[in-house]
Design a protein around this motif. Structure first.
Motif, PDB file in Angstrom:
ATOM      1  N   THR A  37      -3.065  -7.896 -13.733  1.00  0.00           N
ATOM      2  CA  THR A  37      -4.175  -8.511 -14.455  1.00  0.00           C
ATOM      3  C   THR A  37      -4.678  -7.638 -15.602  1.00  0.00           C
ATOM      4  N   GLY A  38      -4.146  -6.426 -15.723  1.00  0.00           N
ATOM      5  CA  GLY A  38      -4.552  -5.543 -16.800  1.00  0.00           C
ATOM      6  C   GLY A  38      -5.830  -4.787 -16.543  1.00  0.00           C
ATOM      7  N   ALA A  39      -6.328  -4.795 -15.304  1.00  0.00           N
ATOM      8  CA  ALA A  39      -7.565  -4.082 -14.990  1.00  0.00           C
ATOM      9  C   ALA A  39      -7.388  -2.572 -15.160  1.00  0.00           C
ATOM     10  N   LEU A  40      -6.207  -2.065 -14.859  1.00  0.00           N
ATOM     11  CA  LEU A  40      -5.892  -0.648 -15.039  1.00  0.00           C
ATOM     12  C   LEU A  40      -4.498  -0.511 -15.645  1.00  0.00           C
ATOM     13  N   LYS A  41      -4.304   0.545 -16.418  1.00  0.00           N
ATOM     14  CA  LYS A  41      -2.971   0.846 -16.904  1.00  0.00           C
ATOM     15  C   LYS A  41      -2.099   1.295 -15.735  1.00  0.00           C
ATOM     16  N   GLY A 244       2.962  -8.416  -8.169  1.00  0.00           N
ATOM     17  CA  GLY A 244       2.025  -8.666  -9.245  1.00  0.00           C
ATOM     18  C   GLY A 244       2.340  -9.911 -10.043  1.00  0.00           C
ATOM     19  N   LYS A 245       3.634 -10.189 -10.270  1.00  0.00           N
ATOM     20  CA  LYS A 245       4.031 -11.310 -11.112  1.00  0.00           C
ATOM     21  C   LYS A 245       5.002 -12.265 -10.426  1.00  0.00           C
ATOM     22  N   GLY A 246       5.754 -11.779  -9.444  1.00  0.00           N
ATOM     23  CA  GLY A 246       6.800 -12.605  -8.856  1.00  0.00           C
ATOM     24  C   GLY A 246       6.307 -13.642  -7.870  1.00  0.00           C
ATOM     25  N   LEU A 247       5.219 -13.345  -7.144  1.00  0.00           N
ATOM     26  CA  LEU A 247       4.707 -14.282  -6.146  1.00  0.00           C
ATOM     27  C   LEU A 247       3.831 -15.358  -6.758  1.00  0.00           C
ATOM     28  N   THR A 248       2.948 -14.969  -7.646  1.00  0.00           N
ATOM     29  CA  THR A 248       2.024 -15.908  -8.272  1.00  0.00           C
ATOM     30  C   THR A 248       1.420 -15.233  -9.497  1.00  0.00           C
ATOM     31  N   ASP A 249       0.704 -15.979 -10.312  1.00  0.00           N
ATOM     32  CA  ASP A 249      -0.007 -15.433 -11.461  1.00  0.00           C
ATOM     33  C   ASP A 249      -1.486 -15.373 -11.117  1.00  0.00           C
ATOM     34  N   LEU A 250      -2.031 -14.157 -11.117  1.00  0.00           N
ATOM     35  CA  LEU A 250      -3.413 -13.972 -10.699  1.00  0.00           C
ATOM     36  C   LEU A 250      -4.319 -13.683 -11.881  1.00  0.00           C
ATOM     37  N   GLN A 251      -5.519 -14.239 -11.833  1.00  0.00           N
ATOM     38  CA  GLN A 251      -6.585 -13.892 -12.743  1.00  0.00           C
ATOM     39  C   GLN A 251      -7.465 -12.838 -12.072  1.00  0.00           C
ATOM     40  N   PRO A 252      -8.324 -12.149 -12.837  1.00  0.00           N
ATOM     41  CA  PRO A 252      -9.149 -11.081 -12.232  1.00  0.00           C
ATOM     42  C   PRO A 252      -9.940 -11.533 -11.010  1.00  0.00           C
ATOM     43  N   GLN A 253     -10.477 -12.778 -11.041  1.00  0.00           N
ATOM     44  CA  GLN A 253     -11.222 -13.265  -9.876  1.00  0.00           C
ATOM     45  C   GLN A 253     -10.344 -13.289  -8.631  1.00  0.00           C
ATOM     46  N   GLY A 284       0.007 -11.498   2.121  1.00  0.00           N
ATOM     47  CA  GLY A 284      -0.700 -12.703   2.540  1.00  0.00           C
ATOM     48  C   GLY A 284      -1.932 -12.947   1.694  1.00  0.00           C
ATOM     49  N   ALA A 285      -2.652 -11.868   1.360  1.00  0.00           N
ATOM     50  CA  ALA A 285      -3.846 -12.008   0.534  1.00  0.00           C
ATOM     51  C   ALA A 285      -3.499 -12.475  -0.879  1.00  0.00           C
ATOM     52  N   VAL A 286      -2.410 -11.957  -1.441  1.00  0.00           N
ATOM     53  CA  VAL A 286      -1.989 -12.367  -2.782  1.00  0.00           C
ATOM     54  C   VAL A 286      -1.642 -13.856  -2.795  1.00  0.00           C
ATOM     55  N   MET A 287      -0.899 -14.314  -1.790  1.00  0.00           N
ATOM     56  CA  MET A 287      -0.551 -15.730  -1.741  1.00  0.00           C
ATOM     57  C   MET A 287      -1.785 -16.610  -1.525  1.00  0.00           C
ATOM     58  N   GLY A 288      -2.687 -16.167  -0.646  1.00  0.00           N
ATOM     59  CA  GLY A 288      -3.908 -16.929  -0.429  1.00  0.00           C
ATOM     60  C   GLY A 288      -4.750 -17.031  -1.691  1.00  0.00           C
ATOM     61  N   ALA A 289      -4.869 -15.924  -2.425  1.00  0.00           N
ATOM     62  CA  ALA A 289      -5.625 -15.931  -3.669  1.00  0.00           C
ATOM     63  C   ALA A 289      -4.934 -16.794  -4.718  1.00  0.00           C
ATOM     64  N   GLY A 290      -3.595 -16.787  -4.724  1.00  0.00           N
ATOM     65  CA  GLY A 290      -2.856 -17.613  -5.672  1.00  0.00           C
ATOM     66  C   GLY A 290      -3.135 -19.091  -5.483  1.00  0.00           C
TER      67      GLY A 290
END
Length: 417
Positions: A37-41, A244-253, A284-290
């Motif tokens: 999401t670009g929050a940190l380098k 970070g990119k392969g499972l889903t595309d996440l926004q900062p929220q 699991g959290a990444v997929m749930g958030a996606g």
């Protein structure tokens, strides 16, 4: 430490190598969403994660106790058995890292230990009840609980901020995401670094250096913490790209919701002494958030490969460990042969990885294969945002015009696939 033999020293060094692979294998758990999401380098993110992993290693020894005196019985377990277990775990970690799949280092270690123990003393050497209650049940429950929590948290954040300016709220969510990423790193140190502490403690007990039931000595805690921190700093960029990119595309929220949910689950399990897979929780959290964002989807082709890897982790690591134990039982030449096999395999995997380098400069690049969402994802996207009659008519018009004009009918962007 004056009673440590050459074999025991080999086991300790091998355990620290596993801890190192655990570090770069699981960096994605804490920092993949923050980087995507670009929050940190990228380099800043892994440096922060490494420091917090080191700090977390000193906060608790409950998981180390589970490993050193819970999974297998200490009677009849020799340093050779532990060495064989570590060989199976290291090779599985490296193989899954090579193909960029976030499998569980914890389960690789458990599988290796169980396989080597069965090959050495039989099934009686494994505490089946402990394996079920503190390994298998958490393995199934963790991704479900973390995924549901992240899904609900994502829905809540979008509902609360539905009338807010996206640009104004993005900064706040990025700050929260950095904080939650730090919490995941701290939680990872309290859980995964201790697994190596437990293995080294078990080896010291098996070698007669410590009495059964001992806590990890301070030098074991320090060395394990440093090894996992160093591995974390180097960064497992291949797995970071997948999560970070392969499972889903996440926004900062969504990133904030995913990491907060995962950290809560991991810290709770560490306090209870469960040998939890941080990979299962974070994935699991990444997929749930996606899925928590309206219209958001998960790339189920990637998720399916990941699930298969999860199912194979225990048996695959166990089989390699059992074979290694069979060879080490032949004597000193057997131990030497397994050492040569391990080093040769690690070098070969490293050379193969150089054919397509993934590092901090290209970690957020996603190839065409990763962008193909597949039939399931397409169907879910259609269900999550039902088209109106006007949209259907427009879609029919889009498909009709290219057919008559002779132009291609490719989708507008990869994200729409």
């Amino acid at each position: 430490m004056e009673h440590i033999t050459l074999l025991l020293a080999i086991v300790i060094v091998t355990a620290l190598v596993f801890d190192f692979t655990n570090g770069f294998h699981d960096t994605a758990n804490a920092m993949a969403t923050t980087i995507s999401t670009g929050a940190l380098k990228p380099k800043t993110a892994v440096a922060m994660s490494a420091v917090l992993n080191l700090v977390g290693a000193f906060l608790s020894v409950e998981v180390a106790k589970t490993i050193s005196s819970g999974i297998v019985t200490e009677e009849g377990i020799t340093p050779e058995v532990i060495f064989a277990a570590l060989v199976g775990a290291i090779l599985w970690n490296l193989m899954t890292w090579l193909i960029g799949l976030p499998s569980s280092s914890s389960h690789a270690l458990m599988g290796g230990l169980i396989g080597a123990t069965i090959a050495s003393v039989g099934v009686s050497g494994v505490n089946g009840g402990t394996v079920v209650t503190k390994v298998l049940i958490p393995a199934i429950a963790a991704p479900l609980v973390a995924g549901l929590s992240a899904y609900l948290a994502s829905r809540l954040t979008y509902r609360i901020g539905r009338n807010a300016d996206p640009k104004a709220t993005a900064k706040g969510y990025r700050a929260g995401q950095i904080t939650s990423a730090g919490l995941v790193s701290l939680a990872h140190g309290t859980n995964d670094a201790q697994k190596t502490m437990g293995i080294i403690t078990l080896a010291l007990v098996a070698g007669g250096v410590l009495v059964p039931g001992s806590n990890p000595p301070m030098w074991v805690i320090v060395s394990a913490g440093l090894a996992i921190a160093l591995g974390t700093y180097l960064g497992g960029w291949r797995i970071i790209r997948t999560m970070g990119k392969g499972l889903t595309d996440l926004q900062p929220q969504q990133g904030f919701a995913a990491q907060t949910s995962a950290a809560s689950v991991i810290l709770a399990s560490s306090n209870l002494g469960f040998s939890l897979s941080t990979t299962h929780s974070c994935s699991g959290a990444v997929m749930g958030a996606g899925l928590g964002r309206k219209g958001g989807v998960v790339r189920w082709s990637t998720a399916t490969r990941m699930f298969v890897a999860w199912g194979l982790t225990l048996p695959a690591a166990g089989l390699v460990a059992a074979g290694s134990e069979f060879v080490t039982k032949q004597g000193d030449w057997g131990v030497a042969a397994v050492v040569v096999f391990l080093i040769g395999s690690c070098v070969a995997i490293w050379f193969i990885s150089r054919r397509q380098v993934v590092d901090h400069t290209n970690v957020n690049d996603v190839d065409a294969e990763a962008e193909r969402a597949g039939v399931v994802t397409t169907a879910m996207a259609a269900v999550s945002v039902p088209p109106t009659a006007g949209a259907l008519a427009a879609e029919d018009l889009k498909t009709t015009i290219p057919a008559t004009a002779g132009s291609s009918a490719e989708p507008a962007s990869p994200a729409a696939v």
